[in-house]
Design a protein around this motif. Structure first.
Motif, short mmCIF file in Angstrom:
data_model
loop_
_atom_site.label_atom_id
_atom_site.label_comp_id
_atom_site.label_asym_id
_atom_site.label_seq_id
_atom_site.Cartn_x
_atom_site.Cartn_y
_atom_site.Cartn_z
N LEU A 12 0.57 -1.10 -0.07
CA LEU A 12 0.15 0.17 0.13
C LEU A 12 0.87 1.13 0.00
O LEU A 12 1.89 1.03 0.58
CB LEU A 12 -1.07 0.57 0.51
CG LEU A 12 -2.05 -0.93 1.40
CD1 LEU A 12 -2.77 -0.80 2.60
CD2 LEU A 12 -2.43 -1.61 0.62
N ALA A 13 0.45 2.15 -0.58
CA ALA A 13 1.13 3.50 -0.27
C ALA A 13 0.10 4.29 0.43
O ALA A 13 -0.36 5.10 0.50
CB ALA A 13 1.33 4.34 -1.43
N GLY A 14 1.18 4.64 2.02
CA GLY A 14 0.55 5.68 2.31
C GLY A 14 1.79 7.04 2.94
O GLY A 14 2.11 7.13 2.37
N VAL A 15 1.30 7.28 3.94
CA VAL A 15 1.61 8.31 4.50
C VAL A 15 2.07 8.86 6.11
O VAL A 15 0.57 8.40 6.76
CB VAL A 15 1.29 10.04 3.30
CG1 VAL A 15 0.12 10.25 4.46
CG2 VAL A 15 2.49 11.15 4.10
N GLU A 16 3.17 9.18 6.92
CA GLU A 16 3.57 9.53 7.70
C GLU A 16 3.34 10.90 7.87
O GLU A 16 4.15 11.62 7.84
CB GLU A 16 4.78 8.77 8.57
CG GLU A 16 4.32 9.38 9.91
CD GLU A 16 5.36 8.91 10.90
OE1 GLU A 16 5.86 9.05 11.82
OE2 GLU A 16 6.52 8.04 9.79
N LEU A 17 2.54 12.34 8.12
CA LEU A 17 2.50 13.25 8.25
C LEU A 17 3.58 13.60 9.73
O LEU A 17 2.72 13.08 10.46
CB LEU A 17 0.73 13.48 8.86
CG LEU A 17 0.07 13.44 7.41
CD1 LEU A 17 -1.31 13.83 7.38
CD2 LEU A 17 1.13 14.05 5.92
N THR A 18 4.26 14.91 9.52
CA THR A 18 5.49 14.30 10.90
C THR A 18 5.26 16.28 10.75
O THR A 18 5.76 16.97 9.60
CB THR A 18 6.40 14.38 10.25
OG1 THR A 18 6.33 12.09 9.39
CG2 THR A 18 7.95 13.92 10.63
N HIS A 19 5.95 16.06 11.85
CA HIS A 19 6.06 17.83 13.24
C HIS A 19 4.82 18.75 12.04
O HIS A 19 5.38 20.07 11.69
CB HIS A 19 7.23 18.37 12.46
CG HIS A 19 8.08 17.23 13.69
ND1 HIS A 19 8.39 16.81 14.92
CD2 HIS A 19 9.14 16.26 13.27
CE1 HIS A 19 9.43 16.28 15.69
NE2 HIS A 19 9.48 15.99 14.30
N VAL A 20 3.58 17.99 11.57
CA VAL A 20 2.36 19.36 11.10
C VAL A 20 2.20 19.61 12.48
O VAL A 20 1.41 18.78 13.48
CB VAL A 20 1.67 18.28 10.11
CG1 VAL A 20 0.87 19.72 10.23
CG2 VAL A 20 1.87 18.04 9.01
N HIS A 21 1.91 21.23 12.96
CA HIS A 21 1.47 21.82 13.67
C HIS A 21 -0.03 20.96 14.05
O HIS A 21 -1.14 21.34 12.63
CB HIS A 21 1.40 23.29 13.39
CG HIS A 21 0.86 24.57 15.26
ND1 HIS A 21 -0.41 24.60 14.83
CD2 HIS A 21 1.98 24.94 15.17
CE1 HIS A 21 -0.43 25.35 16.64
NE2 HIS A 21 0.40 25.23 16.28
N PRO A 22 -0.19 21.01 15.39
CA PRO A 22 -2.09 20.41 15.37
C PRO A 22 -2.86 21.00 14.73
O PRO A 22 -3.80 21.04 14.42
CB PRO A 22 -2.27 20.59 17.11
CG PRO A 22 -0.60 20.26 17.35
CD PRO A 22 0.21 21.59 16.09
N ALA A 23 -3.21 22.70 14.36
CA ALA A 23 -3.72 23.76 13.93
C ALA A 23 -3.64 22.99 12.44
O ALA A 23 -5.43 23.62 11.47
CB ALA A 23 -3.86 25.34 13.78
N LEU A 24 -3.32 22.50 12.11
CA LEU A 24 -2.66 22.13 10.14
C LEU A 24 -3.36 20.59 10.05
O LEU A 24 -3.51 20.30 9.25
CB LEU A 24 -1.62 22.63 10.09
CG LEU A 24 -1.55 24.23 10.11
CD1 LEU A 24 -0.33 24.64 9.24
CD2 LEU A 24 -3.02 25.11 8.74
N ILE A 25 -3.21 20.13 11.46
CA ILE A 25 -3.09 18.48 10.82
C ILE A 25 -4.56 17.85 10.37
O ILE A 25 -4.50 17.92 9.14
CB ILE A 25 -3.65 17.84 12.24
CG1 ILE A 25 -1.68 17.44 12.56
CG2 ILE A 25 -3.44 16.39 12.43
CD1 ILE A 25 -1.79 17.25 14.20
N ALA A 26 -6.07 18.62 10.60
CA ALA A 26 -7.47 17.88 9.78
C ALA A 26 -7.04 18.14 8.19
O ALA A 26 -6.95 17.29 7.64
CB ALA A 26 -8.07 18.42 10.70
N GLU A 27 -6.64 19.55 7.75
CA GLU A 27 -6.78 20.13 6.38
C GLU A 27 -5.26 19.23 5.94
O GLU A 27 -5.32 18.76 4.51
CB GLU A 27 -6.16 21.86 6.70
CG GLU A 27 -5.43 21.87 5.12
CD GLU A 27 -5.17 22.89 4.89
OE1 GLU A 27 -4.59 23.76 4.41
OE2 GLU A 27 -5.18 23.83 6.24
N MET A 28 -4.34 18.83 6.76
CA MET A 28 -3.39 18.07 5.68
C MET A 28 -4.00 16.36 6.37
O MET A 28 -3.24 15.92 4.83
CB MET A 28 -2.16 17.88 6.79
CG MET A 28 -1.55 18.97 6.64
SD MET A 28 -0.70 19.52 5.37
CE MET A 28 -0.01 18.17 4.28
#
Length: 216
Positions: free
Chosen positions: A66-82
């Motif tokens: 599978l192709a996934g992603v690990e969102l890393t050190h994204v500011h909490p306020a932007l996590i939902a958007e990311m």
């Protein structure tokens, strides 16, 4: 064995996707997701390249990839958007780099990731009771990791997951060939975190459930 948290040369891993998949296949893994670190600057580049490999080469292996992603050190306020952008980019599994005790992850990352509905919250550190309860309600899987350092709080994560009925998965967070542990060490680490044999088997069923959902 299923591993839903690994890295390739598209972030800080040592292997190209083909070699990572082949090595996992030989060890005996039946499912593998490549989840390279990403933020706003690398998300589309990373996911699109790995997804292209999965679509063209995946059926040649005796392993579900599978192709996934690990969102890393994204500011909490932007996590939902990311998280939304990651799914739009084609990420089949969205992992969030949780509040591990060995990296300066922003406080609030665990909560924001759970609220955003990520598939897996990786190495969540000293996650709170309230956060684990919310993860159970939202079906977010918490990670028991075989990776050194991140694994310091495995026992805490396992205990709270049992208390509140949250899902667990066991992942390697592999960056190099040596990180793809075999079945014996994998079980030992899970048992060392306090999981029973049945609870360990349930982590594999939880991971397989994610794989099946993605393969539909």
């Amino acid at each position: 064995m299923i591993d839903l948290h690994t890295h390739t040369v598209f972030s800080d891993g040592e292997l190209i996707p083909a070699e990572l998949v082949r090595r996992a296949e030989v060890i005996g893994y039946k499912g593998l997701c490549m989840t390279d670190h990403a933020d706003e600057s690398t998300l589309y580049f990373t996911v699109e390249n790995v997804l292209r490999f999965v679509k063209k080469h995946g059926h040649f292996y005796d392993i579900n990839i599978l192709a996934g992603v690990e969102l890393t050190h994204v500011h909490p306020a932007l996590i939902a958007e990311m998280v939304g952008k990651a799914r739009e980019a084609g990420a089949q599994v969205v992992v969030m780099h949780g509040e591990t005790p060995v990296e300066p992850v922003a406080v609030g990352t665990n909560l924001a990731a759970i609220e955003a509905g990520v598939d897996i919250l990786a190495h969540p550190g000293l996650i709170t009771d309230e956060e684990v309860l919310l993860a159970a309600e939202k079906g977010v899987a918490l990670e028991i990791t075989t990776r050194g350092g991140h694994s310091y709080t495995n026992g805490h994560v396992a205990a709270l997951a049992r208390k509140y009925g949250a899902k667990l998965v066991v992942n390697n967070d592999a960056h190099a060939p040596r990180d793809l542990v075999g079945p014996d060490l994998r079980k030992t680490i899970a048992y060392g975190a306090g999981l029973t044999a049945e609870e360990y088997l349930q982590t594999e069923r939880n991971a397989w459930e994610i794989v099946q959902r993605c393969m539909k």
